[in-house]
Scaffold this active site. Structure first.
Site, PDB file in Angstrom:
ATOM      1  N   ARG A 107      -9.220   2.646  -2.262  1.00 58.71           N
ATOM      2  CA  ARG A 107      -8.347   1.505  -2.556  1.00 58.71           C
ATOM      3  C   ARG A 107      -8.567   0.374  -1.550  1.00 58.71           C
ATOM      4  NH1 ARG A 107      -4.484  -1.265   0.186  1.00 58.71           N
ATOM      5  NH2 ARG A 107      -3.622   0.685   0.970  1.00 58.71           N
ATOM      6  N   HIS A 119      -0.519   4.929   9.761  1.00 56.55           N
ATOM      7  CA  HIS A 119      -1.611   4.234   9.077  1.00 56.55           C
ATOM      8  C   HIS A 119      -2.271   3.386  10.165  1.00 56.55           C
ATOM      9  CE1 HIS A 119      -3.199   2.074   5.382  1.00 56.55           C
ATOM     10  NE2 HIS A 119      -3.336   1.092   6.271  1.00 56.55           N
ATOM     11  N   CYS A 158      -8.153  -5.387   6.590  1.00 61.13           N
ATOM     12  CA  CYS A 158      -7.002  -6.169   6.155  1.00 61.13           C
ATOM     13  C   CYS A 158      -7.431  -7.615   5.950  1.00 61.13           C
ATOM     14  CB  CYS A 158      -5.870  -6.094   7.180  1.00 61.13           C
ATOM     15  SG  CYS A 158      -4.440  -7.103   6.708  1.00 61.13           S
TER      16      CYS A 158
END
Length: 324
Positions: A16, A218, A251
């Site tokens: 993902r 995470h 990110c």
């Protein structure tokens, strides 16, 4: 290290995060092939696609095709994410093939929240009752709250522990008002600010405040401290981690191009192997999946084990040589 868990649960998020982060083309067949390889490693949860607008994340336009195309392994939960009601509706329509989780993500930084969702933290939390109602309609009366930028933010700097606790307390309060409970807490080092001391400080504070609520980490490896941070967390008994095959992903809203992906799955599995912590994951199969991931994206990925190899293989060779 008396609190170190006997076993940890690893959620694989590389497909993902990686597929949406990569700039080059990746075919549907390549995506499915990597997910299928990961399904054969012993992983029990794989987050592999996103139900988001193809206008903003074109690499995720094939979410429904991904769900239809992967080969499911027994005992593996296949998860996705969504950012709005339309995304949840798309995912819920595939519930027989998809493991739904009542997630609610918020940041500890207003500026990062704006970059990520065009909302402030307070504006995002104001949406929680609506999310709680939608999840309740799907039979889920709890909220898994994830706090992004929980350890620091490239826009706002260090994030105080008290700020994270305040965000979580507000989430819990709004959830309770809406008839839902706090089911789990995820702490994300989205931009790689955490160090082992911070890990222990924030995890300790969250545990003190919510002793019965599971904590998951995470951890992005932007500054090469993700594995060290995992060790610190293990020493506190944390037994739930997100990780990414070969270190895929990153990110896109982190304000610099070096925003590395999550701690590498095969490196995490190797660490646990060496510390005597069970993962249920076949390390050799995971290394093979890491090498495949690198082929799929077409450029080097940061994971170490796909080059260094499983130390147990070298131990076996040494034993065989000694017995010759």
């Amino acid at each position: 290290m008396s609190d170190m868990p006997a076993r940890v649960t690893i959620k694989e998020v590389g497909p993902r995060e990686g597929f949406q982060f990569e700039k080059g083309p990746i075919t549907l067949e390549q995506k499915i092939g990597l997910v299928d390889a990961l399904s054969d490693t012993g992983l029990r949860t794989i987050e592999f696609t996103s139900f988001v607008s193809p206008k903003w994340v074109p690499h995720m336009a094939d979410a429904e095709q991904m769900v239809a195309g992967i080969t499911r392994a027994p005992g593996v939960a296949y998860e996705a994410i969504w950012l709005n009601e339309a995304g949840l509706a798309r995912a819920a329509a595939l519930r027989e093939s998809l493991a739904l989780r009542p997630m609610f993500g918020v940041a500890a930084s207003d500026e990062f929240m704006r970059k990520n969702t065009n909302r402030t933290v307070d504006e995002k939390i104001a949406e929680l009752p609506g999310w709680a109602a939608r999840y309740q309609a799907l039979g889920m009366d709890w909220i898994d709250a994830g706090v992004m930028a929980a350890f620091g933010c490239n826009y706002e700097g260090d994030v105080p522990t008290e700020r994270v606790l305040s965000v979580l307390e507000t989430v819990e309060s709004r959830a309770a008002e809406a008839g839902s409970r706090l089911g789990g807490i995820g702490l994300a080092d989205t931009m790689g600010w955490a160090n082992p001391r911070q890990i222990k400080r924030l995890v300790g504070a969250v545990r003190d405040r919510w002793p019965a609520v599971p904590v998951k980490l995470h951890l992005h490896d932007t500054r090469a401290l993700a594995i060290a941070n995992v060790v610190a967390a293990l020493e506190m008994g944390v037994d739930r981690f997100d990780s990414a095959v070969a270190g895929m992903g990153g990110c896109p809203f982190a304000a610099h191009k070096g925003a590395a992906g999550n701690v590498t799955t095969e490196d995490l599995v190797f660490l646990c192997q060496e510390l005597g912590v069970e993962t249920g994951v076949d390390l050799d199969a995971m290394i093979a999946a890491g090498r495949l991931a690198e082929q799929v994206v077409g450029h080097p990925l940061p994971g170490k084990l796909k080059s260094g190899g499983n130390l147990d293989t070298y131990r076996a060779r040494a034993r065989a040589g000694a017995g010759a």
